[in-house]
Each structure stands twice: as structure tokens, then as C-alpha cells.
Design a protein around this motif. Structure first.
Motif, PDB file in Angstrom:
ATOM      1  N   ASP A 149       0.817  -1.199   0.000  1.00 42.51           N
ATOM      2  CA  ASP A 149       0.000   0.000   0.000  1.00 42.51           C
ATOM      3  C   ASP A 149       0.862   1.265   0.000  1.00 42.51           C
ATOM      4  O   ASP A 149       0.725   2.120   0.865  1.00 42.51           O
ATOM      5  N   CYS A 150       1.719   1.363  -0.996  1.00 47.45           N
ATOM      6  CA  CYS A 150       2.574   2.548  -1.072  1.00 47.45           C
ATOM      7  C   CYS A 150       1.716   3.723  -1.527  1.00 47.45           C
ATOM      8  O   CYS A 150       1.094   3.670  -2.578  1.00 47.45           O
TER       9      CYS A 150
ATOM     10  N   TYR B 118       2.135   6.616  -2.785  1.00 50.59           N
ATOM     11  CA  TYR B 118       2.383   7.406  -3.995  1.00 50.59           C
ATOM     12  C   TYR B 118       2.033   6.629  -5.257  1.00 50.59           C
ATOM     13  O   TYR B 118       2.198   7.109  -6.358  1.00 50.59           O
ATOM     14  N   CYS B 119       1.577   5.393  -5.112  1.00 48.07           N
ATOM     15  CA  CYS B 119       1.478   4.517  -6.282  1.00 48.07           C
ATOM     16  C   CYS B 119       0.028   4.239  -6.677  1.00 48.07           C
ATOM     17  O   CYS B 119      -0.820   3.990  -5.834  1.00 48.07           O
TER      18      CYS B 119
ATOM     19  N   VAL C 169       3.291  -6.377  -6.399  1.00 45.47           N
ATOM     20  CA  VAL C 169       3.643  -7.528  -5.566  1.00 45.47           C
ATOM     21  C   VAL C 169       2.411  -8.405  -5.368  1.00 45.47           C
ATOM     22  O   VAL C 169       1.456  -8.021  -4.698  1.00 45.47           O
TER      23      VAL C 169
HETATM   24  S1  SF4 Z   1       3.149  -1.670  -7.218  1.00 46.81           S
HETATM   25 FE1  SF4 Z   1       5.083  -1.360  -6.114  1.00 46.81          FE
HETATM   26  S2  SF4 Z   1       5.057   0.802  -5.574  1.00 46.81           S
HETATM   27 FE2  SF4 Z   1       2.965   0.257  -6.127  1.00 46.81          FE
HETATM   28  S3  SF4 Z   1       1.974  -0.276  -4.226  1.00 46.81           S
HETATM   29 FE3  SF4 Z   1       2.760  -2.165  -5.074  1.00 46.81          FE
HETATM   30  S4  SF4 Z   1       4.788  -2.386  -4.152  1.00 46.81           S
HETATM   31 FE4  SF4 Z   1       4.182  -0.279  -3.810  1.00 46.81          FE
END
Ligand code: SF4
Lengths: 440, 263
Positions: free
Chosen positions: A67-68, A70-71, A111
Motif C-alpha cells: 500500500d505505497c 504514492y502509487c 507484488v
Molecule cells: S506496485 Fe510497487 S510501488 Fe505500487 S503499491 Fe505495489 S509495491 Fe508499492
């Protein structure tokens, strides 16, 4: 979801990763294989935002467990989800490659299940492409998943040309707040591993021709700019550390553009407005929101500073006086540095060595090379320089030809700065042009 | 060098690079100083002057090539070969000057950038190299019903040669055609070797493979999705991808689209 829809979804999820170069690797075609790579890289198209398309940049799936903040792909984000089978990705890559749409593939993944499981999916896809079915010999950039087993990184690295592990946030603190599933060591450890593997494979391939190459085009990373409070000084110092300590080939900078509304990121309403774009762009009209000018300019300046580190012999320490300092938005970093170190100027073009010429604002590698060559044959004056295609717009204030300056000026930082910025009637953000993309 | 009286004439040659090298040969061994140099197909007959035709002789061309490589440099040979592909009218005269001056100065010739003709030759070569490099990326192939990949381009310069080299390496075992619509030339590769041919204008476009339209559709959709709306920048876009290339690119609705019957 049909194939086209899935491709769209998986492209959406990957497009904020700015790296799209296919450079750093010269590999002639092999008999029985399809494709080659060129050291200088080839751009195949440009998107409406002026960024190069060189690789088919996509995710293999966007069902993220993390749950980043910024993404776009984060667990809590309300977006359509999709995935592709390894053979679908491989097939699409080949179809695009044969038609010369692309130079290769840039594959990453959200992920899914676990870092190891995700890595296995990536490996499967690459192995299929490189294997007997497709015999693909073109460029592959793959994003490794932090936290995966080293054996998997090792395997992936023998299939790809370039590998990246994105740091994204420039400090440990920001990482803890915004990417709770990630830690700095979990990102840096595989980077170190990749670095050592690259060195090892370089030694081996020098000795035995049959030795397996490991990410021969090197590793890269990306930093998000403007999502967190780190100053440019901190970012550039970090980049320098990555180039020196981790042998990275490239650090990419990505201006943070808010994606979705349910984010815990700061809403950018402070006094320091240029570092705080109001996230109010209108996707419907597709117009560039003025609020993004400053943050895109900041990104542009970081690329210029990065360029100075890699090719012009500058150190981060020279560009900043303090840790909290930011790059100037209205002057490029080289001009800014030159004005602060005016005692080193003007430089005499007929005698200054190559390294000194490179430090003159407005003189790049090609110009410096041309000057050094041409002056062997005859003394240079300003007319010669112009004829040789050397752009004097900025350089004219910092050089002499046979002891003479281009015009009489008051040789003080303030008055030169005034002249440098004077011509930009349209405002400081209008110059995001050619040079910007050349850095990519 | 024989010191017989020199003849000053308007020269015409067959338009091949070997032919041009024979013009150089004639300058040195036959005392022929050109007033102008033209190719046979671009010949503009003048009433005042008679043209002098230089016949191409491969042995002589080879001698000149070797001399340039040895007495000037490999780089100089490469520069001249690229400048030759330019479409600038004055290129042949500048190239001749460059070679003559090069035989005097040796490999240092490229330092003498204060001479206009040297700058000019470099510039021509650079422009050709640049256009060829851009087209290596921007040109688009489409699969025909016979499984041949067909590509149409409209370059300013004669860049088929460098393009052919590039794709013969990259797509070694595939048959393909690159068609230069501006100069009505094409290079045909059959999986083994390249043949350069003349093409009559208004040739009928090929019949495309069944799934061609679908793949073009996927690519166009990919292309549109990959743009970030908040960063849209038409000026930068035009700088990076000049309009003149877009006419042949599928993602801009250019020629070669499988769903359009007439291109
Ligand atoms: S895709 Fe990568 S950056 Fe985006 S939420 Fe998942 S781990 Fe984080």
C-alpha cells in the motif's frame, strides 16, 4: 476483460515509471535469433507529453498486496485490476518488435502473493522470450522486487539487459510513513547484490567468452520528487552516492503527480507554492495544469544536475552550499554554479582545457570537443564559434576569444544573471524542450 | 600528377557512390576540374555548356577509396560516404573540395572547421546520420498477407542504405521491404541479402495480413494510454517527433494502416 482492455490497465499501472531508455548495451544480432540492441538507444515514438517510447512498458499484473501511498497500484486504490500470462506478454512483445514499434520490453509487476512468487512470474516471462519459442535478442529492462530471494534475482539478471530496483522515496523517514511495507535495507540490499554480481560477471566474461552476462546494461533506480519534503540537495547527494557506491548506470527522477484522491499524501497547500502543486488537474480536458509547471521544472533541473555529476565532472557538494538547499528554478544548475564561482571566469576558449570548457554554461560535450579540435588548426574568434554551430546564448558571458569578450558587460553575478534571464519573455517554465528529453 | 592542361567542365556521373569516387579520380589523373557535378537522373541540360560524362569504373573507385582511407582517415571516408546520401545540392562540390584538401592535410582535415566546405560536408553527413538514426526508431513495418514486412518512409535524405544495414542485422531471417516514397526507391531483403530497386510512383499498397489491423489497434491504444495527461506538452512533442515523420506512423493514423484500403 478483453485483451486490449487488460493491456490498457497494465500500461496505466506502469507509465509513471519514467525510465524508458534502451541504451547502454551494444549487441549485434545472432544467427537464429531475432533482434539486436544499440548502445546509444533508439526512440521509437513520443507520447503527447514528449517522453520517449522505446520499450513496451507494462506490468504483468497490478493486484498489489502493498500500500505505497504514492502509487496507483496500491492495495487501497480504486482501479480496475488485470493480469497477463507470460506467453501473452511474450507474444505481444514480439508482434510489436517485428513491426519496429519498440526496442524491447520493460516489465515490472505489482507484488502479488509474495515477492518470490512475483519474481517467478517475471522470470517465466523473460525465459519464454529468450527461449526457443521466441528467440528474442532485443532489449529487456526488468524491475526486480525488493525482498525476493537472491537466487531469483540472480536468475532474472541473466535474462535481462538492465535491472532496476526503485528507491522511490529519498529518505528512510518518508519511506516509513508512505510505504509501510518497504524498508530502506530491503531495497538497498538487492541493489548491492546486483552491483556485485555485475562486477563479477564483467570479470568472468572478460576471461571466458562463454560466461553468462549479468544485466550487462547496468542497474538503475527511480526517485519520486515532490511527494515528500526532501530538498534537492539531499536528492542529488543521494544520487551521487548511488552512482559511486552502487555503480548505478542511471538514476531517474519522477515529478510526483497525485493519482486518485484517497491518498494520505500532503495536499500541497503550504506557502512554498512551487514545491506544492495543487493536485487539481482535469483529466477530462487534458490541459496541462499550470500548477504542474513548477514541479516539472524541478524534475528537469534535477536531470540537469544529474547530468553534471555524470558527464561534466561536478560533485554534489559543488552544487549546493547546504543540505536544505534547492536548485534554482529559473537558472540551470551550471549557470547557477558559474555565477556563484565567477572568479573562475571568463575562460579563454583558445587555451582552456577540455574539462574547464565543459564547466562553461551553454557549452556541452559536443561543443567542447569541437572547440578543442578546431583551435588546433587556427585561433578561434566569436564568428568561428558561431559558424561551428556553438550556441553562444549563455556561453557568451563566460568566455573570451583572444582575450576579448563578446560584448562589454558588467562582470558581476547580478548583472549577468539579469542578462541570462532577460530573454525568457515567456517565463521560466517555457524552456522545457529538447534538452529535457535528451537527458532521459 | 600529370601536368597536362586542365579541362574545366560540367560533370555528370551515374549517381552511385563509386561514380562519385571516379569524379575524384578524373580530377587527379585526367586533369578534369568540375565547374559543377550532377547526377545523370537529375540532369538539367544547359544550352551554354556541354556536360562531360564520367564513366564509372570500379577499379578506379577502389583506388580512390583506399587513398582516402590511407592518406586522410577512415573517419573521413565514412563522413564523405554519409554526406553523399544527403539531398543538399552543393554536396558533391563540397565533398570534392574536402577530399582534395584532405589529401593535403591528412587526418587533421577535420580540425579545419573554419573552412566552409569542411563544415558543410560534416553538416551533410551529420544530417544524414541523424535522419537515419531517427528513422531506425520511427519507421513502421506492417505484415502483408504473404508474411513480408512492409515499411514506407518519406525521408529528406537517401537513408535506405543505413536503414537496410540496421534491419538486415536486426531481422535477419525475415523478409522485408523498405520503400522510400520520396525518392521512389526501395530496398528488398529476402532473408539473405539486400537489393535496391527503383519503384514507380503510385504503386498499389500491399494487402495486409488478417491480424494486422488488430495489432495496429493495440499499439495505437498502448501509445495513447502511455501518455501522462498532466504532463501534456505539444511543443516538446513536436520537437522530439517532427510532424514530417508522423505521416508514415500508424499511431498517428499515418500510411500503412491495415484498416485503410488506400494509403
Ligand atoms: S506496485 Fe510497487 S510501488 Fe505500487 S503499491 Fe505495489 S509495491 Fe508499492
Amino acid at each position: 476483460m478483453d485483451f486490449s482492455q487488460r493491456l490498457k490497465t497494465l500500461t496505466e499501472g506502469a507509465k509513471y515509471d519514467v525510465a524508458c531508455t534502451s541504451s547502454g548495451m551494444n549487441r549485434k544480432a545472432k544467427k537464429g535469433m531475432v533482434g539486436s540492441t544499440e548502445a546509444c538507444g533508439i526512440c521509437h515514438s513520443f507520447t503527447a507529453d514528449g517522453r520517449c517510447i522505446s520499450l513496451l512498458k507494462m506490468l504483468i499484473n497490478n493486484y498489489c498486496e502493498y500500500d505505497c501511498q504514492y502509487c496507483v497500484n496500491r492495495r487501497s486504490s480504486d482501479i480496475p485490476r488485470a493480469s497477463m500470462q507470460p506467453h501473452e506478454v511474450a507474444d505481444l512483445t514480439m508482434q510489436f518488435y517485428r513491426r519496429n514499434y519498440i526496442e524491447g520490453l520493460f516489465l515490472s509487476s505489482a507484488v502479488i502473493k509474495s515477492p518470490d512468487y512475483t519474481m517467478e512470474m517475471l522470470i517465466k516471462t523473460l525465459a519464454l522470450l529468450r527461449g526457443d519459442t521466441y528467440r528474442f535478442n532485443g532489449y529487456i529492462h526488468v524491475k526486480a522486487i525488493p525482498g525476493a530471494d537472491e537466487a531469483l534475482i540472480q536468475r532474472l539478471g541473466t535474462l535481462a539487459d538492465r535491472m532496476s530496483i526503485n528507491i522511490e522515496l529519498p529518505s528512510e523517514r518518508s519511506l516509513t510513513v508512505l510505504a509501510p511495507d518497504k524498508t530502506k535495507p530491503a531495497i538497498l540490499a538487492p541493489m548491492k547484490y546486483v552491483k556485485n554480481k555485475i562486477l563479477q560477471s564483467k570479470e568472468e566474461t572478460a576471461k571466458y567468452r562463454s560466461a553468462e552476462a549479468f544485466v550487462p546494461a547496468g542497474q538503475s533506480t527511480q526517485l519520486i520528487v515532490g511527494a515528500t519534503p526532501e530538498a534537492d540537495s539531499k536528492i542529488v547527494h543521494l544520487a551521487q552516492g548511488l552512482y559511486k557506491g552502487y555503480g548505478l548506470r542511471r538514476v531517474f527522477y519522477s515529478a510526483y503527480i497525485p493519482v486518485g484522491n484517497d491518498t494520505m499524501l500532503p495536499r500541497y497547500e503550504s506557502k512554498d507554492s512551487y514545491r506544492s502543486p495543487t493536485p487539481a488537474f482535469d483529466t477530462g480536458t487534458g490541459l496541462i495544469d499550470k500548477a504542474y509547471g513548477p514541479i516539472l521544472m524541478r524534475e528537469h533541473r534535477l536531470y540537469q544536475a544529474d547530468w553534471l555529476l555524470r558527464f561534466y565532472g561536478f560533485t554534489a557538494g559543488e552544487l549546493f552550499k547546504t543540505e536544505e538547499e534547492n536548485l534554482s528554478l529559473h537558472l540551470d544548475p551550471k549557470c547557477h554554479w558559474a555565477l556563484r564561482n565567477l572568479e573562475q571566469f571568463p575562460v579563454e576558449v583558445n587555451t582552456a582545457d577540455y574539462r574547464t570548457l565543459l564547466r562553461v554554461p551553454g557549452i556541452g560535450q559536443i561543443s567542447a570537443e569541437r572547440i578543442v579540435k578546431a583551435r588546433r588548426a587556427s585561433k578561434l574568434d566569436f564568428t568561428n564559434l558561431k559558424k561551428m554551430g556553438i550556441v553562444l546564448k549563455r556561453a557568451r558571458y563566460f568566455i573570451t576569444c583572444n582575450g576579448k569578450m563578446a560584448e562589454k558587460i558588467n562582470f558581476r553575478p547580478e548583472s549577468i544573471e539579469l542578462r541570462l534571464t532577460d530573454n525568457h519573455a515567456v517565463g521560466p517554465y517555457s524552456q522545457l524542450t529538447l534538452a529535457d528529453a535528451a537527458y532521459a | 600528377m600529370p601536368s597536362a592542361p586542365r579541362k574545366e567542365v560540367d560533370i555528370v556521373f551515374d549517381g552511385t557512390f563509386e561514380g562519385f569516387l571516379c569524379v575524384v579520380y578524373a580530377f587527379y589523373y585526367e586533369g578534369i576540374t568540375p565547374l559543377s557535378i550532377q547526377t545523370a537522373d537529375a540532369l538539367q541540360p544547359s544550352l551554354m555548356q556541354e556536360e562531360f560524362f564520367i564513366v564509372t569504373n570500379n577499379d578506379n573507385a577502389c583506388k580512390v577509396e583506399k587513398a582516402i582511407r590511407k592518406k586522410i582517415s577512415h573517419d573521413a571516408y565514412y563522413t564523405v560516404a554519409y554526406a553523399f546520401l544527403s539531398s543538399a545540392d552543393d554536396r558533391f562540390m563540397c565533398m570534392l573540395h574536402y577530399i582534395v584538401y584532405g589529401f593535403k592535410m591528412g587526418h587533421r582535415v577535420d580540425d579545419h572547421l573554419h573552412h566552409d566546405f569542411i563544415l558543410r560536408v560534416h553538416k551533410c553527413a551529420r544530417e544524414v546520420g541523424r535522419e537515419a538514426h531517427l528513422l531506425k526508431g520511427f519507421c513502421r513495418f506492417a505484415e502483408t498477407a504473404q508474411g513480408i514486412l512492409y515499411c514506407a518512409v518519406t525521408p529528406i535524405h537517401h537513408v535506405l542504405m543505413p536503414l537496410a544495414e540496421h534491419f538486415a542485422d536486426r531481422m535477419m531471417e525475415q523478409s522485408w521491404v523498405i520503400h522510400d516514397k520520396r525518392h521512389n526507391k526501395a530496398v528488398v531483403y529476402n532473408g539473405e541479402s539486400c537489393v535496391f530497386v527503383d519503384v514507380t510512383p503510385n504503386t498499389v499498397p500491399p494487402i495486409y495480413a488478417e491480424n494486422e489491423a488488430q495489432i495496429q489497434e493495440l499499439w495505437t491504444s498502448y501509445f495513447n494510454t502511455a501518455a501522462i495527461t498532466a504532463r501534456k506538452n505539444p511543443k516538446l512533442h513536436r520537437n522530439m517527433l517532427p510532424m514530417r515523420f508522423r505521416g508514415d506512423m500508424v499511431e498517428f493514423g499515418g500510411t500503412g494502416r491495415a484498416d485503410s484500403t488506400i494509403s
